[in-house]
Design a protein around this motif. Structure first.
Motif, PDB file in Angstrom:
ATOM      1  N   SER A 167       0.781  -0.906   0.102  1.00 49.26           N
ATOM      2  CA  SER A 167       0.194   0.106  -0.098  1.00 49.26           C
ATOM      3  C   SER A 167       1.206   1.139  -0.033  1.00 49.26           C
ATOM      4  O   SER A 167       1.707   1.270   1.125  1.00 49.26           O
ATOM      5  CB  SER A 167      -0.774   0.203   1.178  1.00 49.26           C
ATOM      6  N   GLU A 168       0.877   1.878  -0.611  1.00 55.55           N
ATOM      7  CA  GLU A 168       1.393   3.295  -0.918  1.00 55.55           C
ATOM      8  C   GLU A 168       0.643   4.858  -1.206  1.00 55.55           C
ATOM      9  O   GLU A 168      -1.066   4.313  -0.949  1.00 55.55           O
ATOM     10  CB  GLU A 168       2.424   3.825  -2.397  1.00 55.55           C
ATOM     11  N   SER A 169       1.232   5.560  -0.276  1.00 57.72           N
ATOM     12  CA  SER A 169      -0.147   6.937  -0.663  1.00 57.72           C
ATOM     13  C   SER A 169       0.919   7.941  -0.894  1.00 57.72           C
ATOM     14  O   SER A 169       2.793   8.177  -1.741  1.00 57.72           O
ATOM     15  CB  SER A 169      -0.024   7.134   0.473  1.00 57.72           C
ATOM     16  N   PHE A 170       0.550   9.136  -1.773  1.00 59.02           N
ATOM     17  CA  PHE A 170       0.993  10.413  -2.389  1.00 59.02           C
ATOM     18  C   PHE A 170       0.568  11.865  -1.514  1.00 59.02           C
ATOM     19  O   PHE A 170      -1.006  11.507  -2.027  1.00 59.02           O
ATOM     20  CB  PHE A 170       1.705  10.582  -3.634  1.00 59.02           C
ATOM     21  N   SER A 171       1.043  12.848  -1.392  1.00 60.84           N
ATOM     22  CA  SER A 171      -0.399  14.015  -1.579  1.00 60.84           C
ATOM     23  C   SER A 171       0.999  15.210  -1.883  1.00 60.84           C
ATOM     24  O   SER A 171       2.065  15.377  -1.740  1.00 60.84           O
ATOM     25  CB  SER A 171      -0.923  14.044  -0.249  1.00 60.84           C
ATOM     26  N   GLU A 172       0.508  16.249  -2.358  1.00 58.89           N
ATOM     27  CA  GLU A 172       1.037  17.947  -1.831  1.00 58.89           C
ATOM     28  C   GLU A 172       1.620  18.104  -0.997  1.00 58.89           C
ATOM     29  O   GLU A 172       2.598  18.482  -1.566  1.00 58.89           O
ATOM     30  CB  GLU A 172      -0.226  19.059  -2.659  1.00 58.89           C
ATOM     31  N   LYS A 173       1.810  17.453   0.040  1.00 57.49           N
ATOM     32  CA  LYS A 173       2.948  17.595   0.989  1.00 57.49           C
ATOM     33  C   LYS A 173       3.863  17.001   1.507  1.00 57.49           C
ATOM     34  O   LYS A 173       5.019  17.802   1.519  1.00 57.49           O
ATOM     35  CB  LYS A 173       2.524  17.363   2.431  1.00 57.49           C
ATOM     36  N   GLU A 174       4.538  16.260  -0.151  1.00 55.99           N
ATOM     37  CA  GLU A 174       5.344  15.671  -0.155  1.00 55.99           C
ATOM     38  C   GLU A 174       6.736  16.448  -1.007  1.00 55.99           C
ATOM     39  O   GLU A 174       7.980  16.544  -1.599  1.00 55.99           O
ATOM     40  CB  GLU A 174       5.530  14.314  -0.178  1.00 55.99           C
ATOM     41  N   LEU A 175       5.296  17.256  -1.854  1.00 54.12           N
ATOM     42  CA  LEU A 175       6.456  18.420  -2.741  1.00 54.12           C
ATOM     43  C   LEU A 175       7.096  19.305  -1.935  1.00 54.12           C
ATOM     44  O   LEU A 175       6.870  20.189  -1.116  1.00 54.12           O
ATOM     45  CB  LEU A 175       5.418  18.504  -3.613  1.00 54.12           C
ATOM     46  N   ALA A 176       8.620  19.518  -2.001  1.00 53.48           N
ATOM     47  CA  ALA A 176       8.896  21.204  -1.075  1.00 53.48           C
ATOM     48  C   ALA A 176       8.254  21.988  -1.408  1.00 53.48           C
ATOM     49  O   ALA A 176       8.349  23.309  -0.759  1.00 53.48           O
ATOM     50  CB  ALA A 176      10.561  21.053  -1.583  1.00 53.48           C
ATOM     51  N   GLN A 177       7.982  22.483  -2.746  1.00 54.97           N
ATOM     52  CA  GLN A 177       7.331  23.364  -3.768  1.00 54.97           C
ATOM     53  C   GLN A 177       5.751  24.046  -2.498  1.00 54.97           C
ATOM     54  O   GLN A 177       5.809  25.080  -2.129  1.00 54.97           O
ATOM     55  CB  GLN A 177       7.104  23.216  -4.862  1.00 54.97           C
ATOM     56  N   CYS A 178       5.251  23.148  -2.224  1.00 57.12           N
ATOM     57  CA  CYS A 178       4.336  23.220  -1.263  1.00 57.12           C
ATOM     58  C   CYS A 178       4.648  23.872   0.297  1.00 57.12           C
ATOM     59  O   CYS A 178       3.225  23.977   0.858  1.00 57.12           O
ATOM     60  CB  CYS A 178       3.273  22.065  -1.122  1.00 57.12           C
ATOM     61  N   ALA A 179       5.525  23.690   0.791  1.00 55.81           N
ATOM     62  CA  ALA A 179       5.926  24.674   2.087  1.00 55.81           C
ATOM     63  C   ALA A 179       5.834  26.315   2.460  1.00 55.81           C
ATOM     64  O   ALA A 179       5.730  26.322   3.001  1.00 55.81           O
ATOM     65  CB  ALA A 179       7.333  24.259   2.048  1.00 55.81           C
ATOM     66  N   SER A 180       6.155  26.317   0.865  1.00 57.51           N
ATOM     67  CA  SER A 180       6.117  28.139   1.084  1.00 57.51           C
ATOM     68  C   SER A 180       5.409  28.061  -0.106  1.00 57.51           C
ATOM     69  O   SER A 180       5.073  29.383   0.075  1.00 57.51           O
ATOM     70  CB  SER A 180       7.532  28.357   0.112  1.00 57.51           C
ATOM     71  N   GLU A 181       3.784  27.535  -0.736  1.00 59.65           N
ATOM     72  CA  GLU A 181       3.322  28.676  -1.693  1.00 59.65           C
ATOM     73  C   GLU A 181       2.253  27.301  -1.656  1.00 59.65           C
ATOM     74  O   GLU A 181       1.600  26.213  -1.394  1.00 59.65           O
ATOM     75  CB  GLU A 181       3.678  28.076  -3.291  1.00 59.65           C
ATOM     76  N   ASN A 182       1.131  27.939  -1.791  1.00 56.48           N
ATOM     77  CA  ASN A 182      -0.679  27.353  -2.196  1.00 56.48           C
ATOM     78  C   ASN A 182      -0.520  26.253  -2.537  1.00 56.48           C
ATOM     79  O   ASN A 182      -0.723  26.792  -4.035  1.00 56.48           O
ATOM     80  CB  ASN A 182      -1.733  28.312  -1.990  1.00 56.48           C
ATOM     81  N   CYS A 183      -1.250  25.505  -2.806  1.00 51.62           N
ATOM     82  CA  CYS A 183      -0.884  23.818  -3.519  1.00 51.62           C
ATOM     83  C   CYS A 183      -2.375  23.559  -3.636  1.00 51.62           C
ATOM     84  O   CYS A 183      -2.416  23.794  -2.399  1.00 51.62           O
ATOM     85  CB  CYS A 183       0.033  23.115  -3.133  1.00 51.62           C
ATOM     86  N   PRO A 184      -2.981  22.605  -4.223  1.00 53.58           N
ATOM     87  CA  PRO A 184      -4.310  22.230  -3.949  1.00 53.58           C
ATOM     88  C   PRO A 184      -4.105  20.915  -3.881  1.00 53.58           C
ATOM     89  O   PRO A 184      -2.941  20.465  -3.499  1.00 53.58           O
ATOM     90  CB  PRO A 184      -4.390  21.997  -6.146  1.00 53.58           C
ATOM     91  N   GLU A 185      -5.050  20.449  -3.172  1.00 57.15           N
ATOM     92  CA  GLU A 185      -4.885  19.376  -2.215  1.00 57.15           C
ATOM     93  C   GLU A 185      -4.763  18.172  -3.409  1.00 57.15           C
ATOM     94  O   GLU A 185      -6.099  18.506  -4.202  1.00 57.15           O
ATOM     95  CB  GLU A 185      -6.376  19.207  -1.034  1.00 57.15           C
ATOM     96  N   ILE A 186      -4.146  17.554  -2.864  1.00 59.29           N
ATOM     97  CA  ILE A 186      -3.386  15.820  -3.428  1.00 59.29           C
ATOM     98  C   ILE A 186      -3.851  14.697  -2.726  1.00 59.29           C
ATOM     99  O   ILE A 186      -2.616  14.601  -1.335  1.00 59.29           O
ATOM    100  CB  ILE A 186      -2.538  15.950  -4.983  1.00 59.29           C
TER     101      ILE A 186
END
Length: 252
Positions: free
Chosen positions: A28-47
């Motif tokens: 079982s695997e998972s991924f979200s936008e929180k794993e992207l470094a850019q989303c720590a400093s900018e507004n990202c859509p929820e994935i």
């Protein structure tokens, strides 16, 4: 060479082959936008992505995993519908989704709601011969409502080959007729006369199966996504057939 020596060689070959054929496992695997470094400093859509990866014999696991990854990548693609996604990984496809969101936000700064994407790949059924996967996606990219769909992917666990409905059943025409009878009963449509008598949208007034069907331990799942045979407001149309009832038609 005597018979004892020959039998010993055959035994050793069998043992060696068994030891080198890795058993298949599901991770079982998972991924979200929180794993992207850019989303720590900018507004990202929820994935939100939850999915499976098959581990073990690469000849079998690789084509299954490739199909899963391609589904996720294509689900996140919101570019030109005439073009194929350029991303080759889930991470790249998530970045492209965010890039398109930022582009649209810049063009339409008064957008009321942020984009989001939910994708799930789960196991419906597994035997020694077959694994059946359910793949769901739901995206909102503005407008009155989002859009989601469900497809099923079935694989032969001895070869890794993806199976069509024609592979799953012994006679596709006979199974289609059988499924139509069940559909008419389920949705209270007379067994003779128009299949669209109660408001469905089957093209040319002819029943057809969806592109894929799901398999569980007890049922065959036949599902039409929104707009396939009815309006969006009608929602997805799904019915199940008992595997016991359908057993004469099935190869697996």
């Amino acid at each position: 060479m005597n018979n004892k020596t020959l039998l010993s060689i055959v035994f050793l070959i069998l043992v060696f082959s068994c030891k080198n054929k890795a058993p298949l496992r599901i991770s079982s695997e998972s991924f979200s936008e929180k794993e992207l470094a850019q989303c720590a400093s900018e507004n990202c859509p929820e994935i939100t992505i939850n999915y499976l990866q098959i581990l073990g014999d690469e000849a079998i696991s690789t084509p299954i995993n490739t199909t899963i990854n391609e589904f996720i990548i294509s689900s996140l693609y919101i570019g030109d519908p005439e073009q194929e996604p350029q991303a080759s990984t889930i991470t790249e496809s998530a970045k492209d989704f965010i890039k398109m969101y930022n582009t649209h936000s810049a063009e339409f700064p008064d957008m009321a709601t942020a984009y989001f994407a939910e994708i799930n790949v789960s196991k419906l059924y597994q035997s020694t011969q077959l694994v059946s996967l359910e793949m769901r996606n739901y995206l909102f990219t503005g407008g009155a409502h989002g859009y989601g769909s469900v497809i099923f992917k079935n694989f032969d666990l001895e070869t890794g080959e993806q199976l069509s409905i024609a592979d799953l059943v012994k006679n596709i025409d006979a199974f289609t007729d059988f499924a139509e009878q069940k559909f008419r009963t389920q949705f209270e449509i007379p067994q003779t006369g128009s299949i669209n008598a109660t408001g469905f949208w089957f093209e040319d007034d002819t029943f057809f199966l969806p592109p894929s069907i799901g398999v569980t331990n007890q049922h065959i799942i036949i599902r039409y996504n929104q707009y396939d045979i009815a309006s969006y407001a009608a929602g997805p149309i799904e019915f199940k057939i008992s595997r016991d009832e359908a057993s004469d038609y099935l190869n697996y």
